[in-house]
Design a protein around this motif. Structure first.
Motif, PDB file in Angstrom:
ATOM      1  N   THR A   1      -0.504  23.854  -8.618  1.00  0.00           N
ATOM      2  CA  THR A   1       0.855  23.448  -8.229  1.00  0.00           C
ATOM      3  C   THR A   1       0.928  23.236  -6.725  1.00  0.00           C
ATOM      4  OG1 THR A   1       1.823  24.597 -10.110  1.00  0.00           O
ATOM      5  CG2 THR A   1       3.293  24.103  -8.266  1.00  0.00           C
ATOM      6  N   PHE A   2       0.323  24.131  -5.964  1.00  0.00           N
ATOM      7  CA  PHE A   2       0.282  23.960  -4.508  1.00  0.00           C
ATOM      8  C   PHE A   2      -0.428  22.654  -4.147  1.00  0.00           C
ATOM      9  CE2 PHE A   2      -2.221  24.358  -0.601  1.00  0.00           C
ATOM     10  CZ  PHE A   2      -1.190  24.465   0.320  1.00  0.00           C
ATOM     11  N   LEU A   3      -1.540  22.361  -4.810  1.00  0.00           N
ATOM     12  CA  LEU A   3      -2.280  21.126  -4.521  1.00  0.00           C
ATOM     13  C   LEU A   3      -1.442  19.892  -4.817  1.00  0.00           C
ATOM     14  CD1 LEU A   3      -5.845  22.034  -5.871  1.00  0.00           C
ATOM     15  CD2 LEU A   3      -5.108  21.847  -3.478  1.00  0.00           C
ATOM     16  N   VAL A   4      -0.639  19.954  -5.873  1.00  0.00           N
ATOM     17  CA  VAL A   4       0.242  18.834  -6.212  1.00  0.00           C
ATOM     18  C   VAL A   4       1.275  18.616  -5.111  1.00  0.00           C
ATOM     19  CG1 VAL A   4       2.035  18.033  -7.816  1.00  0.00           C
ATOM     20  CG2 VAL A   4      -0.094  19.042  -8.697  1.00  0.00           C
ATOM     21  N   ILE A   5       1.908  19.685  -4.676  1.00  0.00           N
ATOM     22  CA  ILE A   5       2.916  19.570  -3.608  1.00  0.00           C
ATOM     23  C   ILE A   5       2.252  19.085  -2.319  1.00  0.00           C
ATOM     24  CG2 ILE A   5       4.576  20.851  -2.178  1.00  0.00           C
ATOM     25  CD1 ILE A   5       5.460  20.485  -5.112  1.00  0.00           C
ATOM     26  N   LEU A   6       1.104  19.662  -1.965  1.00  0.00           N
ATOM     27  CA  LEU A   6       0.391  19.260  -0.754  1.00  0.00           C
ATOM     28  C   LEU A   6       0.025  17.782  -0.782  1.00  0.00           C
ATOM     29  CD1 LEU A   6      -1.029  19.946   1.933  1.00  0.00           C
ATOM     30  CD2 LEU A   6      -3.067  20.494   0.567  1.00  0.00           C
ATOM     31  N   THR A   7      -0.559  17.322  -1.886  1.00  0.00           N
ATOM     32  CA  THR A   7      -0.945  15.914  -1.939  1.00  0.00           C
ATOM     33  C   THR A   7       0.280  15.004  -1.973  1.00  0.00           C
ATOM     34  OG1 THR A   7      -1.262  16.087  -4.338  1.00  0.00           O
ATOM     35  CG2 THR A   7      -3.238  16.276  -2.945  1.00  0.00           C
ATOM     36  N   GLY A   8       1.378  15.476  -2.544  1.00  0.00           N
ATOM     37  CA  GLY A   8       2.620  14.695  -2.493  1.00  0.00           C
ATOM     38  C   GLY A   8       3.108  14.518  -1.070  1.00  0.00           C
ATOM     39  N   VAL A   9       3.087  15.605  -0.309  1.00  0.00           N
ATOM     40  CA  VAL A   9       3.478  15.532   1.107  1.00  0.00           C
ATOM     41  C   VAL A   9       2.540  14.589   1.865  1.00  0.00           C
ATOM     42  CG1 VAL A   9       3.614  16.864   3.260  1.00  0.00           C
ATOM     43  CG2 VAL A   9       4.608  17.784   1.156  1.00  0.00           C
ATOM     44  N   LEU A  10       1.241  14.699   1.592  1.00  0.00           N
ATOM     45  CA  LEU A  10       0.263  13.838   2.270  1.00  0.00           C
ATOM     46  C   LEU A  10       0.446  12.365   1.893  1.00  0.00           C
ATOM     47  CD1 LEU A  10      -2.940  16.070   2.013  1.00  0.00           C
ATOM     48  CD2 LEU A  10      -1.472  15.699   4.020  1.00  0.00           C
ATOM     49  N   GLU A  11       0.773  12.092   0.644  1.00  0.00           N
ATOM     50  CA  GLU A  11       1.030  10.715   0.229  1.00  0.00           C
ATOM     51  C   GLU A  11       2.237  10.137   0.967  1.00  0.00           C
ATOM     52  OE1 GLU A  11       1.377  10.449  -4.028  1.00  0.00           O
ATOM     53  OE2 GLU A  11      -0.758  10.827  -4.328  1.00  0.00           O
ATOM     54  N   ILE A  12       3.298  10.900   1.036  1.00  0.00           N
ATOM     55  CA  ILE A  12       4.509  10.432   1.724  1.00  0.00           C
ATOM     56  C   ILE A  12       4.222  10.244   3.216  1.00  0.00           C
ATOM     57  CG2 ILE A  12       6.879  11.058   2.371  1.00  0.00           C
ATOM     58  CD1 ILE A  12       6.967  12.536  -0.432  1.00  0.00           C
ATOM     59  N   ALA A  13       3.548  11.206   3.826  1.00  0.00           N
ATOM     60  CA  ALA A  13       3.205  11.096   5.252  1.00  0.00           C
ATOM     61  C   ALA A  13       2.314   9.888   5.500  1.00  0.00           C
ATOM     62  CB  ALA A  13       2.515  12.378   5.728  1.00  0.00           C
ATOM     63  N   GLY A  14       1.344   9.657   4.625  1.00  0.00           N
ATOM     64  CA  GLY A  14       0.470   8.496   4.778  1.00  0.00           C
ATOM     65  C   GLY A  14       1.237   7.194   4.667  1.00  0.00           C
ATOM     66  N   ALA A  55       0.829  -1.215   0.000  1.00  0.00           N
ATOM     67  CA  ALA A  55       0.000   0.000   0.000  1.00  0.00           C
ATOM     68  C   ALA A  55       0.862   1.262   0.000  1.00  0.00           C
ATOM     69  CB  ALA A  55      -0.931  -0.002   1.215  1.00  0.00           C
ATOM     70  N   ALA A  56       2.002   1.217   0.688  1.00  0.00           N
ATOM     71  CA  ALA A  56       2.854   2.404   0.818  1.00  0.00           C
ATOM     72  C   ALA A  56       3.678   2.680  -0.436  1.00  0.00           C
ATOM     73  CB  ALA A  56       3.781   2.254   2.016  1.00  0.00           C
ATOM     74  N   LEU A  57       4.076   1.651  -1.132  1.00  0.00           N
ATOM     75  CA  LEU A  57       4.976   1.821  -2.274  1.00  0.00           C
ATOM     76  C   LEU A  57       4.435   2.773  -3.346  1.00  0.00           C
ATOM     77  CD1 LEU A  57       7.734   1.026  -3.335  1.00  0.00           C
ATOM     78  CD2 LEU A  57       6.655  -0.947  -4.440  1.00  0.00           C
ATOM     79  N   PRO A  58       3.177   2.602  -3.823  1.00  0.00           N
ATOM     80  CA  PRO A  58       2.706   3.550  -4.834  1.00  0.00           C
ATOM     81  C   PRO A  58       2.609   4.980  -4.309  1.00  0.00           C
ATOM     82  CG  PRO A  58       1.023   1.870  -4.390  1.00  0.00           C
ATOM     83  CD  PRO A  58       2.222   1.550  -3.573  1.00  0.00           C
ATOM     84  N   LEU A  59       2.314   5.132  -3.026  1.00  0.00           N
ATOM     85  CA  LEU A  59       2.255   6.471  -2.443  1.00  0.00           C
ATOM     86  C   LEU A  59       3.627   7.128  -2.442  1.00  0.00           C
ATOM     87  CD1 LEU A  59      -0.086   5.742   0.585  1.00  0.00           C
ATOM     88  CD2 LEU A  59      -0.677   7.030  -1.466  1.00  0.00           C
ATOM     89  N   LEU A  60       4.640   6.371  -2.059  1.00  0.00           N
ATOM     90  CA  LEU A  60       6.000   6.909  -2.037  1.00  0.00           C
ATOM     91  C   LEU A  60       6.483   7.242  -3.445  1.00  0.00           C
ATOM     92  CD1 LEU A  60       7.681   4.660   0.666  1.00  0.00           C
ATOM     93  CD2 LEU A  60       7.117   7.095   0.849  1.00  0.00           C
TER      94      LEU A  60
END
Length: 161
Positions: free
Chosen positions: A70-83, A39-44
């Motif tokens: 662009t902000f939404l992309v960065i935000l969701t990237g951070v959230l994916e990594i945190a998740g 589950a984590a691999l695709p998020l990372l």
């Protein structure tokens, strides 16, 4: 209407998982740990490789009606990594799984907007296929974070502690 059905199906998937569990979930040991990695691999990969190194490409799949793409992309990237990381921290495992499931609902507009388009040589799946993929992923994430719903807590130790 194009957003309503995928969102409804994903929300119903999440609600059904918790309705079946009724607050009781059984850990399933090492296979659950492997599921966390799955589950984590695709998020990372997505969070790092796409959201940070291909920001403009990912911003292009967000419907233009949304501001600050662009902000939404960065935000969701951070959230994916945190998740993804949260799935491996016992204290945050369940909340990480829940937040990832909710994020899968939130990104539906981008998935609908990009459906059928070719992005960097890859044809994006149609809405029904993408919705089915997300339903499976949401169930896997919830199983990885919570365990098997509706069963008495198991005595199998969680890995890692």
């Amino acid at each position: 209407m194009q957003y309503a059905i995928p969102i409804l199906l994903l929300v119903l998937t999440i609600v059904a998982f918790f309705a079946i569990g009724r607050g009781t979930y059984a850990s399933f040991g090492f296979p659950q740990l492997l599921l966390r990695f799955l589950a984590a691999l695709p998020l990372l990969i997505s969070g790092i490789a796409l959201h940070f190194f291909r920001t403009s490409t990912v911003a292009g799949i967000i419907p233009p009606i949304f501001p600050a793409r662009t902000f939404l992309v960065i935000l969701t990237g951070v959230l994916e990594i945190a998740g993804a990381i949260g799935l491996f921290v016992a204290r945050f495992r369940r909340s990480a799984a829940f937040c990832i499931a909710v994020m899968m609902v939130v990104i539906v507009p981008a998935n609908v907007y990009v459906a059928g388009k070719v992005i960097e040589g890859l044809r994006m799946p149609a809405v029904p296929i993408r919705t089915a993929m997300q339903i499976v992923y949401v169930v896997l994430v919830l199983l990885a974070g919570y365990g098997i719903p509706g069963r008495i807590r198991s005595v199998v130790p969680e890995y890692p502690h």
